[in-house]
Design a protein around this motif. Structure first.
Motif, PDB file in Angstrom:
ATOM      1  N   ILE A 270       0.841  -1.193   0.000  1.00 19.83           N
ATOM      2  CA  ILE A 270       0.000   0.000   0.000  1.00 19.83           C
ATOM      3  C   ILE A 270       0.878   1.246   0.000  1.00 19.83           C
ATOM      4  O   ILE A 270       0.630   2.213  -0.733  1.00 19.83           O
ATOM      5  N   ASP A 271       1.917   1.226   0.842  1.00 18.22           N
ATOM      6  CA  ASP A 271       2.852   2.351   0.875  1.00 18.22           C
ATOM      7  C   ASP A 271       3.484   2.563  -0.494  1.00 18.22           C
ATOM      8  O   ASP A 271       3.715   3.707  -0.908  1.00 18.22           O
ATOM      9  N   GLN A 272       3.763   1.461  -1.194  1.00 17.11           N
ATOM     10  CA  GLN A 272       4.395   1.585  -2.497  1.00 17.11           C
ATOM     11  C   GLN A 272       3.476   2.320  -3.467  1.00 17.11           C
ATOM     12  O   GLN A 272       3.951   3.064  -4.332  1.00 17.11           O
ATOM     13  N   GLY A 273       2.167   2.121  -3.345  1.00 14.93           N
ATOM     14  CA  GLY A 273       1.234   2.871  -4.176  1.00 14.93           C
ATOM     15  C   GLY A 273       1.353   4.372  -3.946  1.00 14.93           C
ATOM     16  O   GLY A 273       1.333   5.170  -4.891  1.00 14.93           O
ATOM     17  N   ILE A 274       1.495   4.755  -2.669  1.00 17.55           N
ATOM     18  CA  ILE A 274       1.680   6.175  -2.342  1.00 17.55           C
ATOM     19  C   ILE A 274       3.043   6.645  -2.838  1.00 17.55           C
ATOM     20  O   ILE A 274       3.169   7.732  -3.417  1.00 17.55           O
ATOM     21  N   TYR A 275       4.083   5.814  -2.619  1.00 17.26           N
ATOM     22  CA  TYR A 275       5.413   6.180  -3.099  1.00 17.26           C
ATOM     23  C   TYR A 275       5.417   6.377  -4.614  1.00 17.26           C
ATOM     24  O   TYR A 275       6.036   7.317  -5.128  1.00 17.26           O
ATOM     25  N   ASN A 276       4.736   5.473  -5.334  1.00 21.95           N
ATOM     26  CA  ASN A 276       4.694   5.584  -6.794  1.00 21.95           C
ATOM     27  C   ASN A 276       4.046   6.892  -7.223  1.00 21.95           C
ATOM     28  O   ASN A 276       4.498   7.543  -8.168  1.00 21.95           O
ATOM     29  N   ALA A 277       2.951   7.242  -6.529  1.00 27.27           N
ATOM     30  CA  ALA A 277       2.256   8.481  -6.877  1.00 27.27           C
ATOM     31  C   ALA A 277       3.158   9.687  -6.639  1.00 27.27           C
ATOM     32  O   ALA A 277       3.262  10.582  -7.497  1.00 27.27           O
ATOM     33  N   ILE A 278       3.816   9.718  -5.462  1.00 22.22           N
ATOM     34  CA  ILE A 278       4.706  10.833  -5.153  1.00 22.22           C
ATOM     35  C   ILE A 278       5.865  10.883  -6.155  1.00 22.22           C
ATOM     36  O   ILE A 278       6.175  11.944  -6.712  1.00 22.22           O
ATOM     37  N   SER A 279       6.496   9.734  -6.386  1.00 20.67           N
ATOM     38  CA  SER A 279       7.656   9.682  -7.274  1.00 20.67           C
ATOM     39  C   SER A 279       7.272  10.052  -8.696  1.00 20.67           C
ATOM     40  O   SER A 279       8.006  10.775  -9.386  1.00 20.67           O
TER      41      SER A 279
END
Length: 816
Positions: A270-279
């Motif tokens: 789930i965090d990776q989804g947020i990281y992907n969006a930010i990145s």
């Protein structure tokens, strides 16, 4: 010719090295954030699997209901008779109070003692991993020896060994620190507790029995299953066997339903989804910045490209020189991107490890992730350079060679924009005209600022959202009394029993009320009477007096009626179940029938909805305990400290009274695990904000630097007429400030949309038990935007020396 072009490109790089390095670093931030955060996710997933395997986390855990216990060996006997169970271990778990001194101050917190085999002599289900393998507690010592969970010891900076007081007056020696898969991440089923206020102590089973006074008793069984075994079938057999043979009601929990396991294994992806969006957003912003700056650098060489075409050089040869600049930018971006990525990854790991410490944490270099990021980062500047060069070589040589004062750069909007009346004299109108005469360039620059500011807005908004969610939750629970507490009894007692009355009559307790809290499974009832089994919530139903003048839950919808048979759900729970006021829910709960525990199912109406963000909290009127078979009984007491008494005074007094108290906890402490859970996200968001601010400064610096280079003739003309350097810098600052103001507005709107998406869709998937209350700290937001605008406005000061040292005749000379 190849050598000549290479030397020519190196000369270009030497002349524009500041812009090239700055553009490369801009790309490096986008590359580094994506690669670094994605690497951390892969490290976590691999390390979690290996840590769980090394400590042999249970597949099933069976606990005797409502705080009961059974003779040692009885649970093991049941497990041995059921097919599909591979290994099993009996344990004794109970809550207590832990008292010690940390940083010179008295520390009185909730404790949990786990009695189990800690000898290390043979493989144990749900084993402990010792930080120092030589520090193992021994049985039969005069003072019981235990291990303290590492997260608690690290948070309070406890010595490697020492003495703790448990249960009010029992001293135990802790000989080291350890972790167990059940407590890699400290999250309770009711959402309470956390690493700072839950001291888990691992003790030999015999020592735990002596401390609790339950000689020869156990209340917990952890099991691993044979490959291919059906967990549901094993659970059903285990419950039926315990009820029929021993008259014991067991609560069975699977590994996948354990709150700590859910938080531990579910959050990385789930965090990776947020990281992907930010990145992705940052990388898009960085890519547009590189595209804009590269294009402007190539356009500044327009006359040189025209001269090359005029002497007959082929377009594909002309393209090589500027492409080499793009290659240089890409190489610098890749090298710096790896450095930035690893720095971000290592910093993020430290934040992750503060929340969930794993005994095995591997950090192999993620070549695939870095390769993808670097390939994209390399392609962006090359394509950014290729686009304007292709445009340049498609014009006639005579148009390309024509001096800038004779060529129009206004684009298709130039004639329209030139008719727009602007106030002020020529110098005052110049920043507006400069922006309007090159709309494509202005749009690309505006887009890069907007992307960066939108991410900064979203990160700041998420921090404010977390704070507001926690503050509102505490305010609802405390009801204006910061030291309101709950006393958990070690069993069910009649309201008029000595155990309950002793608590109510304790001189440190004021406004005490006996109540009941029971676990229940709640499902929405379909109109046809069926049940949607795909959506079930485990809730903690608290029976409180709705007519109390001390404290009752707040009803934001519906109303609280004394004696009403309905249930009061949290807003988050109601939304997840898809129910509203007047709708029915199916509740499966423990019941007391003829003195024996069993499970019962009933349909209840939703009478009201309360605003607490934790969906696990549900309420019913105290009179309804009789319908569940618990009439006249209580297992908790709530209250506030009496005048002159502190919360620690209450804890110490009640634990020392011998009144059946198993836990005294301040309600303000119940949100601690949520705060711990959000700490990781907050830390990552803070790191991201730092790099976003850096990116804004880089973009502002590059914009100002390239503007000075491509308008050198305009500036020389202004200097020739006596206009001072400070006025030119002021015009550039006004131009940047205008772009910045528009970017702030657009970035705020776009950032708010990102904030809503993260808070309402991404974060609930990572932390499903919390209903986020979206909030924005406007003062903090305004200050951040002012600082960003200041950086944009002050950026032209840096190339001021170049303007001051300009050779004016050389810039004004025109060769036709």
């Amino acid at each position: 010719m190849k050598l000549l072009r290479l030397r020519w490109s190196l000369r270009d790089a030497r002349r524009r090295w500041i812009q090239i390095v700055a553009i490369g670093f801009t790309l490096a931030i986008g590359i580094g954030l994506y690669a670094g955060l994605s690497s951390v996710t892969q490290w976590r997933l691999v390390s979690i699997d290996k840590s769980l395997e090394a400590t042999r986390m249970y597949d099933l855990r069976a606990t005797v209901s409502e705080g009961g216990d059974v003779p040692a060996g009885s649970l093991a006997r049941l497990a041995s008779e059921i097919d599909g169970i591979d290994r099993y271990n009996e344990r004794l778990l109970f809550d207590t109070q832990v008292e010690t001194v940390a940083d010179g101050e008295e520390l009185l917190v909730h404790g949990r003692i786990v009695g189990m085999d800690v000898s290390g002599s043979e493989p144990v289900v749900n084993d402990v991993h010792l930080i120092d393998d030589s520090a193992r507690p021994a049985s039969g010592t005069a003072t019981p020896q235990v291990l303290v969970t590492r997260s608690f010891a690290t948070f309070w900076d406890l010595p490697t060994s020492g003495t703790l007081t448990v249960g009010g007056d029992i001293d135990v020696d802790y000989v080291g620190a350890a972790v167990s898969p059940e407590f890699f991440l400290i999250i309770e089923g009711n959402g309470s507790l956390g690493k700072s206020n839950l001291a888990v102590l691992f003790a030999p089973l015999a020592a735990a029995q002596d401390i609790s006074g339950r000689t020869g008793a156990v209340n917990d069984l952890v099991m691993t299953l044979e490959p291919g075994a059906d967990a549901a079938a094993v659970t059903e057999q285990l419950i039926e066997a315990a009820a029929s043979q021993d008259g014991v009601l067991l609560d069975v929990l699977t590994r996948e339903a354990t709150p700590s396991y859910i938080g531990l294994t579910g959050s990385p992806e789930i965090d990776q989804g947020i990281y992907n969006a930010i990145s992705l957003l940052l990388f898009v912003g960085a890519a547009f910045a590189a595209l804009n700056f590269s294009a402007r650098m190539v356009e500044a060489q327009r006359r040189e490209i025209g001269n090359s075409m005029a002497v007959g050089e082929r377009p594909r040869s002309i393209v090589i020189r500027p492409l080499l600049i793009g290659l240089q930018i890409g190489i610098i971006g890749m090298i710096l991107g790896v450095i930035v990525g690893y720095a971000i990854a290592l910093q993020t790991v430290s934040v992750v490890q503060e929340v969930a410490w794993l005994p095995i944490f591997e950090q192999p270099f993620q070549a695939g992730i870095y390769g993808q990021a670097m390939a994209l980062g390399f392609a962006v500047p090359v394509l950014a350079v290729l686009w304007p060069v292709v445009r340049a070589v498609r014009v006639k040589p005579v148009d390309a060679i024509r001096s800038s004062h004779l060529s129009s750069r206004g684009g298709s909007l130039g004639p329209i924009i030139s008719r727009i009346p602007l106030p002020g004299r020529s110098l005052e109108r110049m920043p507006f005209r400069n922006l309007m005469r090159a709309p494509r360039r202005t749009f690309l620059t505006l887009l890069t600022f907007t992307m960066s500011l939108a991410i900064m807005f979203a990160m700041l908004g998420l921090g404010s959202t977390f704070t507001t969610t926690l503050d509102d939750g505490n305010e609802e629970l405390l009801g204006g009394e910061p030291d309101r507490f709950t006393v958990q009894l070690d069993s069910l007692y009649p309201v008029n029993s000595p155990q309950v009355q002793d608590v109510l009559a304790n001189p440190t307790v004021q406004s005490g009320e006996a109540a009941m809290v029971l676990g229940a499974n709640v499902t929405a009832a379909e109109p046809d009477g069926s049940v949607d089994e795909a959506l079930q919530l485990d809730l903690a139903v608290r029976f409180v007096d709705f007519g109390s003048t001390v404290w009752t839950p707040t009803a934001t919808q519906g109303s609280l009626s004394r004696g009403a048979p309905g249930i009061v759900l949290a807003d988050k729970a109601a939304r997840d179940l898809g129910v509203g006021i007047g709708d029915d829910v199916v509740v499966t709960h423990p019941a007391l029938v003829d003195g024996a525990f069993t499970h019962s199912t009933r349909i209840l109406q939703v009478d009201a909805i309360h605003p607490h963000p934790l969906r696990l909290n549900a309420y019913m009127d105290l009179s309804q305990t009789s319908t569940w078979g618990f009439g006249g009984l209580a297992n908790i007491v709530t209250g506030v400290p009496a005048d002159g008494s502190s919360l620690n005074d209450v804890k110490r007094s009640l634990f020392g009274s011998g009144s059946g108290v198993s836990l005294v906890q301040g309600l303000g402490e119940t949100f601690q695990s949520l705060e711990d859970s959000l700490q990781q996200s907050q830390g990552v968001f803070f790191i991201t904000r730092i790099f976003v601010i850096f990116l804004v400064m880089l973009i502002a610096f590059n914009t100002a630097n390239i503007s000075v280079d491509e308008r050198s003739r305009d500036h020389a003309t202004m200097f020739a007429y006596g206009i001072p350097v400070r006025r030119v810098i002021a015009n550039l600052s006004v131009e940047g400030l205008l772009l910045g103001v528009v970017a702030v507005v657009l970035g705020g709107l776009f950032g708010y949309a990102i904030l809503l998406w993260m808070a309402l869709f991404q974060m609930p998937a990572a932390i499903p038990d919390i209903g986020m209350i979206v909030s924005v700290n406007w003062w903090e937001m305004a200050l951040s935007f002012v600082l960003a605008l200041a950086a944009i406005a002050l950026a032209p000061v840096f190339p001021g020396r170049k303007l001051k040292n300009m050779f004016i005749p050389g810039q004004l000379r025109v060769m036709e």
